[in-house]
Structure formats: C-alpha cells, structure tokens
Design a protein around this motif. Structure first.
Motif, PDB file in Angstrom:
ATOM      1  N   ALA A 101       0.826  -1.211   0.000  1.00 35.98           N
ATOM      2  CA  ALA A 101       0.000   0.000   0.000  1.00 35.98           C
ATOM      3  C   ALA A 101       0.857   1.255   0.000  1.00 35.98           C
ATOM      4  CB  ALA A 101      -0.935  -0.010   1.209  1.00 35.98           C
ATOM      5  N   LEU A 102       2.009   1.192   0.668  1.00 33.44           N
ATOM      6  CA  LEU A 102       2.928   2.329   0.731  1.00 33.44           C
ATOM      7  C   LEU A 102       3.813   2.425  -0.514  1.00 33.44           C
ATOM      8  CD1 LEU A 102       4.063   1.989   4.459  1.00 33.44           C
ATOM      9  CD2 LEU A 102       2.540   3.747   3.518  1.00 33.44           C
ATOM     10  N   GLY A 103       3.779   1.384  -1.347  1.00 35.35           N
ATOM     11  CA  GLY A 103       4.614   1.393  -2.543  1.00 35.35           C
ATOM     12  C   GLY A 103       6.079   1.145  -2.254  1.00 35.35           C
ATOM     13  N   ILE A 104       6.370   0.380  -1.192  1.00 33.20           N
ATOM     14  CA  ILE A 104       7.761   0.091  -0.831  1.00 33.20           C
ATOM     15  C   ILE A 104       8.001  -1.416  -0.884  1.00 33.20           C
ATOM     16  CG2 ILE A 104       8.047   2.148   0.576  1.00 33.20           C
ATOM     17  CD1 ILE A 104       7.522   0.470   3.061  1.00 33.20           C
ATOM     18  N   GLU A 105       9.251  -1.776  -1.071  1.00 32.92           N
ATOM     19  CA  GLU A 105       9.650  -3.187  -1.117  1.00 32.92           C
ATOM     20  C   GLU A 105      10.632  -3.454   0.019  1.00 32.92           C
ATOM     21  OE1 GLU A 105      11.701  -6.425  -4.170  1.00 32.92           O
ATOM     22  OE2 GLU A 105      10.861  -4.550  -4.942  1.00 32.92           O
ATOM     23  N   PHE A 106      10.330  -4.429   0.851  1.00 28.35           N
ATOM     24  CA  PHE A 106      11.167  -4.714   2.010  1.00 28.35           C
ATOM     25  C   PHE A 106      12.371  -5.554   1.616  1.00 28.35           C
ATOM     26  CE2 PHE A 106       6.822  -4.457   3.974  1.00 28.35           C
ATOM     27  CZ  PHE A 106       7.026  -3.242   4.620  1.00 28.35           C
ATOM     28  N   ASP A 107      13.481  -5.281   2.280  1.00 22.97           N
ATOM     29  CA  ASP A 107      14.640  -6.161   2.156  1.00 22.97           C
ATOM     30  C   ASP A 107      14.433  -7.430   2.971  1.00 22.97           C
ATOM     31  OD1 ASP A 107      16.061  -4.309   0.569  1.00 22.97           O
ATOM     32  OD2 ASP A 107      16.716  -3.223   2.359  1.00 22.97           O
ATOM     33  N   GLU A 108      13.647  -7.308   4.037  1.00 26.22           N
ATOM     34  CA  GLU A 108      13.427  -8.458   4.925  1.00 26.22           C
ATOM     35  C   GLU A 108      12.096  -8.287   5.639  1.00 26.22           C
ATOM     36  OE1 GLU A 108      15.626 -10.697   8.726  1.00 26.22           O
ATOM     37  OE2 GLU A 108      16.236  -8.674   8.117  1.00 26.22           O
ATOM     38  N   VAL A 109      11.352  -9.383   5.760  1.00 25.88           N
ATOM     39  CA  VAL A 109      10.177  -9.445   6.628  1.00 25.88           C
ATOM     40  C   VAL A 109      10.499 -10.496   7.685  1.00 25.88           C
ATOM     41  CG1 VAL A 109       7.725  -9.981   6.807  1.00 25.88           C
ATOM     42  CG2 VAL A 109       8.577  -8.749   4.804  1.00 25.88           C
ATOM     43  N   ARG A 110      10.601 -10.058   8.934  1.00 23.90           N
ATOM     44  CA  ARG A 110      11.180 -10.903   9.991  1.00 23.90           C
ATOM     45  C   ARG A 110      10.268 -10.994  11.201  1.00 23.90           C
ATOM     46  NH1 ARG A 110      16.131  -8.142  11.737  1.00 23.90           N
ATOM     47  NH2 ARG A 110      15.096  -7.470  13.651  1.00 23.90           N
ATOM     48  N   CYS A 111      10.312 -12.152  11.841  1.00 21.22           N
ATOM     49  CA  CYS A 111       9.559 -12.374  13.072  1.00 21.22           C
ATOM     50  C   CYS A 111      10.523 -12.515  14.249  1.00 21.22           C
ATOM     51  CB  CYS A 111       8.714 -13.641  12.956  1.00 21.22           C
ATOM     52  SG  CYS A 111       7.816 -14.078  14.464  1.00 21.22           S
ATOM     53  N   ASP A 112      10.304 -11.733  15.308  1.00 22.60           N
ATOM     54  CA  ASP A 112      11.013 -11.885  16.580  1.00 22.60           C
ATOM     55  C   ASP A 112       9.978 -12.162  17.658  1.00 22.60           C
ATOM     56  OD1 ASP A 112      13.580 -11.218  15.505  1.00 22.60           O
ATOM     57  OD2 ASP A 112      12.979  -9.117  15.512  1.00 22.60           O
ATOM     58  N   VAL A 152       2.969 -14.992  24.928  1.00 21.81           N
ATOM     59  CA  VAL A 152       3.727 -14.883  23.683  1.00 21.81           C
ATOM     60  C   VAL A 152       3.666 -13.435  23.206  1.00 21.81           C
ATOM     61  CG1 VAL A 152       3.920 -15.632  21.287  1.00 21.81           C
ATOM     62  CG2 VAL A 152       3.214 -17.277  23.032  1.00 21.81           C
ATOM     63  N   PHE A 153       4.835 -12.860  22.960  1.00 25.38           N
ATOM     64  CA  PHE A 153       4.927 -11.518  22.378  1.00 25.38           C
ATOM     65  C   PHE A 153       5.635 -11.644  21.037  1.00 25.38           C
ATOM     66  CE2 PHE A 153       7.335  -7.537  21.696  1.00 25.38           C
ATOM     67  CZ  PHE A 153       6.254  -6.681  21.548  1.00 25.38           C
ATOM     68  N   VAL A 154       4.919 -11.324  19.978  1.00 22.52           N
ATOM     69  CA  VAL A 154       5.422 -11.486  18.619  1.00 22.52           C
ATOM     70  C   VAL A 154       5.573 -10.124  17.968  1.00 22.52           C
ATOM     71  CG1 VAL A 154       5.060 -12.667  16.419  1.00 22.52           C
ATOM     72  CG2 VAL A 154       4.070 -13.618  18.508  1.00 22.52           C
ATOM     73  N   SER A 155       6.656  -9.950  17.240  1.00 19.58           N
ATOM     74  CA  SER A 155       6.863  -8.732  16.467  1.00 19.58           C
ATOM     75  C   SER A 155       7.223  -9.119  15.030  1.00 19.58           C
ATOM     76  CB  SER A 155       7.979  -7.882  17.070  1.00 19.58           C
ATOM     77  OG  SER A 155       8.300  -6.791  16.228  1.00 19.58           O
ATOM     78  N   TRP A 156       6.327  -8.786  14.106  1.00 16.60           N
ATOM     79  CA  TRP A 156       6.610  -8.968  12.682  1.00 16.60           C
ATOM     80  C   TRP A 156       7.030  -7.622  12.110  1.00 16.60           C
ATOM     81  CZ3 TRP A 156       7.302 -12.936   9.460  1.00 16.60           C
ATOM     82  CH2 TRP A 156       6.875 -14.210   9.858  1.00 16.60           C
ATOM     83  N   LYS A 157       8.189  -7.590  11.470  1.00 20.12           N
ATOM     84  CA  LYS A 157       8.778  -6.333  10.999  1.00 20.12           C
ATOM     85  C   LYS A 157       9.026  -6.382   9.498  1.00 20.12           C
ATOM     86  CE  LYS A 157      11.469  -5.610  15.283  1.00 20.12           C
ATOM     87  NZ  LYS A 157      11.292  -6.921  15.944  1.00 20.12           N
ATOM     88  N   GLY A 158       8.707  -5.279   8.834  1.00 23.85           N
ATOM     89  CA  GLY A 158       9.108  -5.059   7.451  1.00 23.85           C
ATOM     90  C   GLY A 158      10.263  -4.075   7.444  1.00 23.85           C
ATOM     91  N   ILE A 159      11.424  -4.520   6.966  1.00 25.69           N
ATOM     92  CA  ILE A 159      12.675  -3.773   7.135  1.00 25.69           C
ATOM     93  C   ILE A 159      13.263  -3.393   5.774  1.00 25.69           C
ATOM     94  CG2 ILE A 159      15.009  -3.881   8.098  1.00 25.69           C
ATOM     95  CD1 ILE A 159      13.899  -6.034  10.050  1.00 25.69           C
ATOM     96  N   ILE A 160      13.706  -2.144   5.680  1.00 23.72           N
ATOM     97  CA  ILE A 160      14.459  -1.678   4.516  1.00 23.72           C
ATOM     98  C   ILE A 160      15.794  -1.169   5.021  1.00 23.72           C
ATOM     99  CG2 ILE A 160      14.536  -0.056   2.587  1.00 23.72           C
ATOM    100  CD1 ILE A 160      11.506   0.008   2.623  1.00 23.72           C
ATOM    101  N   GLY A 161      16.884  -1.771   4.532  1.00 19.74           N
ATOM    102  CA  GLY A 161      18.201  -1.442   5.091  1.00 19.74           C
ATOM    103  C   GLY A 161      18.229  -1.893   6.530  1.00 19.74           C
ATOM    104  N   ASP A 162      18.441  -0.945   7.440  1.00 23.83           N
ATOM    105  CA  ASP A 162      18.401  -1.283   8.869  1.00 23.83           C
ATOM    106  C   ASP A 162      17.244  -0.564   9.567  1.00 23.83           C
ATOM    107  OD1 ASP A 162      19.358   1.272   8.718  1.00 23.83           O
ATOM    108  OD2 ASP A 162      21.095   0.959  10.023  1.00 23.83           O
TER     109      ASP A 162
END
Length: 354
Positions: free
Chosen positions: A207-218, A243-253
């Motif tokens: 929706a934001l028109g961005i492409e993630f380098d990584e989609v990660r779960c911690d 359980v505490f889950v964090s799903w992140k969409g990351i670009i660079g760092d």
C-alpha cells in the motif's frame, strides 16, 4: 458495478466463525445462502440454520463439493481454521470466487501453494481474497490512517489480549503456547504459526509502494509458574503462557512496518505482562503522526450470560470483513486480491429494516 439480485453464497464450514458467518449472510438481503459445506458426516443433510443455532434456513449442509460447485455460486465464504490448498484450487478452478478468514492475506505464507492458488484463479477467472479482524481489517485501518500524511516514517499496529478464556489449542499450540519455556524451536514455531501476520506486513508495504529487504519475526515468551487449566487442555508449570510477537518489514536497517501481538494467559505469568486494554493501537509515525485505538463493546441488546457467548463478538468481527467484501471481490480481476486491489468496502445490507 452493482447487481439487482442477491449474490449467491456457499458457506464453507460451520465452526465458531462459520456460525457467525451464516447468521450474517442469512440476515443480509444482498446475499442468498444457496449451499453449505460441512466435512463432518454427522452434519451432512442437516439444515444449516439448525447447525449454527438459528432458525431453519431451508438449506441442507453437504460434504459433496461437486454438488456445491454445481449450484454456480458467486462466492464461497471460506471459514475453516486453516486453509486447504487443494480445496481452494478446486473451488477457484471452477470459476467460483473465495473470500476467506482462514490465515490468508497475500498467500506468501503458503509457499508453492500460493502459486497453485494464483494459477487456479487464472484458470477459472476467479478471485481469492482473505481478511478477518486481525490480520486484515485492522491493518487496512492503518493504511487509511496514513492517507492524511505527506511523510510516513513507520506504521505500527499493536495488538494486546488476555486470552485466558480463549480455548483453542488447535490454533494456540502451533504458536508455542504450552511448550517448555526453553524449547529450542520456539522461535521457528512462533514464526510459522503467526506467518499470516507477515503477509499483513507485506500488504501494508504494498500500500505504501515500498519493497522490504526483509520481513522478519522476533518473539519473546513468558511462563506460568503453576499448572494452568484452560478447559480442554492444561499448560504445565514452566510452560509458555505468554507470547509476544513482532513482525517487521525492514528496509536497510530501518523498520518501516511493525505488527506486534502480546497474548497472555492466567494470573501466574512470569514476567507478569500487563494487558491494560484488549484491542489494537495504531500509530502512523510521520507528518503528521496519527494515532488510533480500536476496541469493541457489545450492543445494548446483546445478551450474553457466559464468557463463551460474549466471545461471539470476536467471531462476528472475524467473519464480517470478508462477507462485506463480496461485491468488490466478485467484480475484481481474476487473481489473488488484497485490500490494495479493491475499492472501499461498503457494509451493504447491514442496517435493520425496522
């Protein structure tokens, strides 16, 4: 595009969410329930209304898939606990659209199954759409909130819930609940069990028109210090009850999209995570920064004498986003669709006549 006649709907399963789905379809004049799939042999032949605890609807449940497809429905409302790719391929290949609540937003969590679903849509000229309250509807609210910003630095959606009385081991054990707190595979288990939230991260990124380098779960965990009786199963002392889950969409760092889920059970949790309010908090950090709290209350005429009856509200919120999307999905181009591909979803047929 609108149509004058009701959309012909086949309901798929009559579990907790399916029951709320049938009730919503039955009272909506823009929809017509023409069939229902119930895999259990003891449900086949029974009236769907009676199966879900409402008035008889004159529609008998069946486990004959071909008979249901022969009804030429516009759409299948697909509510099993987990998706069955083979089932979806059969339905979509027959030219029948699907709206689903069963762990599907973009389909990326299905691996090669996503390719099979996309090909079935192409072959049948049909559309596959998945939503629910979370992931799904709440994530779309975050996208809408970002619509008043000229700069978006990060979108965050935080979910918090005390799930002590949510008795669903089939969905909670795959996330890690009940496992020893030091189980070596907990992180991988949680990432797999909550993978659909990673799909929601991708949807927001699209929706934001961005492409993630990584989609990660911690993930982080809390344990119960005493045996915790949950009704149909027990978490032993030392087992995961938070359980505490964090799903992140990351670009660079830089994390640009983050979805967090904090779920706890019982009163003997260590560490003792506090849940101040069940629901969701949305923040769009940018110019301006937008904040939004999303909760729910029963209507004045809602009668619930047990916790199980109160939980019906959660089932309703899960069932209705895909149902309200039916007109848009029927009109959509063939393929896997998300909210990004559909026009504004309008809640037609939900205002009482009197």
């Amino acid at each position: 595009m609108s149509q004058n006649s009701p959309y012909r709907v086949v309901q798929w399963t009559t579990g907790n969410v399916g029951k709320s789905s049938v009730a919503a379809i039955a009272r909506n004049p823009t929809l017509e329930l023409v069939g229902c799939y119930a895999w259990s042999p003891d449900k086949a032949g029974k009236d769907v209304g009676e199966l879900v605890g409402i008035e008889p609807l004159g529609v008998a449940a069946t486990n004959d898939i071909q008979a249901l497809l022969a009804l030429k429905p516009d759409v299948v409302v697909y509510n099993p606990m987990w998706i069955d790719v083979d089932e979806l391929v059969e339905i979509l290949s027959a030219g029948v659209n699907v709206v689903a609540t069963a762990s599907f937003i973009t389909g990326h969590n299905q691996g090669e199954g996503r390719d099979r679903i996309a090909e079935a849509c192409r072959r049948g000229g049909s559309t596959m759409f998945g939503s629910g309250i979370s992931p799904g509807y709440v994530n779309q609210l975050a996208v809408v909130a970002a619509g008043i910003c000229d700069r978006v630095d990060k979108i965050t959606v935080n979910e918090a819930a005390d799930t002590t009385f949510y008795d669903s081991p089939e969905t909670e054990k795959p996330v890690g609940f009940g496992q020893p707190i030091d189980h070596p595979d907990l992180q991988a288990m949680t990432a797999h069990g909550t993978g659909v939230f990673g799909e929601a991260v991708r949807m927001i990124g699209d929706a934001l028109g961005i492409e993630f380098d990584e989609v990660r779960c911690d993930a982080e965990y809390a344990q119960t210090t005493e045996d915790l009786d949950l009704g149909s199963w027990t978490i032993p002392a030392g087992g995961v009850a938070g359980v505490f889950v964090s799903w992140k969409g990351i670009i660079g760092d830089i994390t640009r999209v983050e979805l967090t889920l904090r779920w706890r059970k019982g009163q003997t949790l260590q560490p003792d995570w506090q849940i101040d309010q069940d629901g969701w908090v949305i923040e769009v950090a940018g110019r301006p920064t937008v904040t939004m709290k999303v909760g729910f209350l029963p209507p004045p005429d809602f009668e619930a004498t047990t916790l199980e009856e109160f939980m019906v509200l959660g089932h309703i919120m899960t069932a209705t986003p895909p149902i309200n999307a039916i007109p848009a999905v029927v009109d959509a181009a063939p393929g896997i669709a998300t909210y990004n591909d559909l026009p504004l979803i309008l809640p037609r047929g939900v205002v009482p006549a009197s």
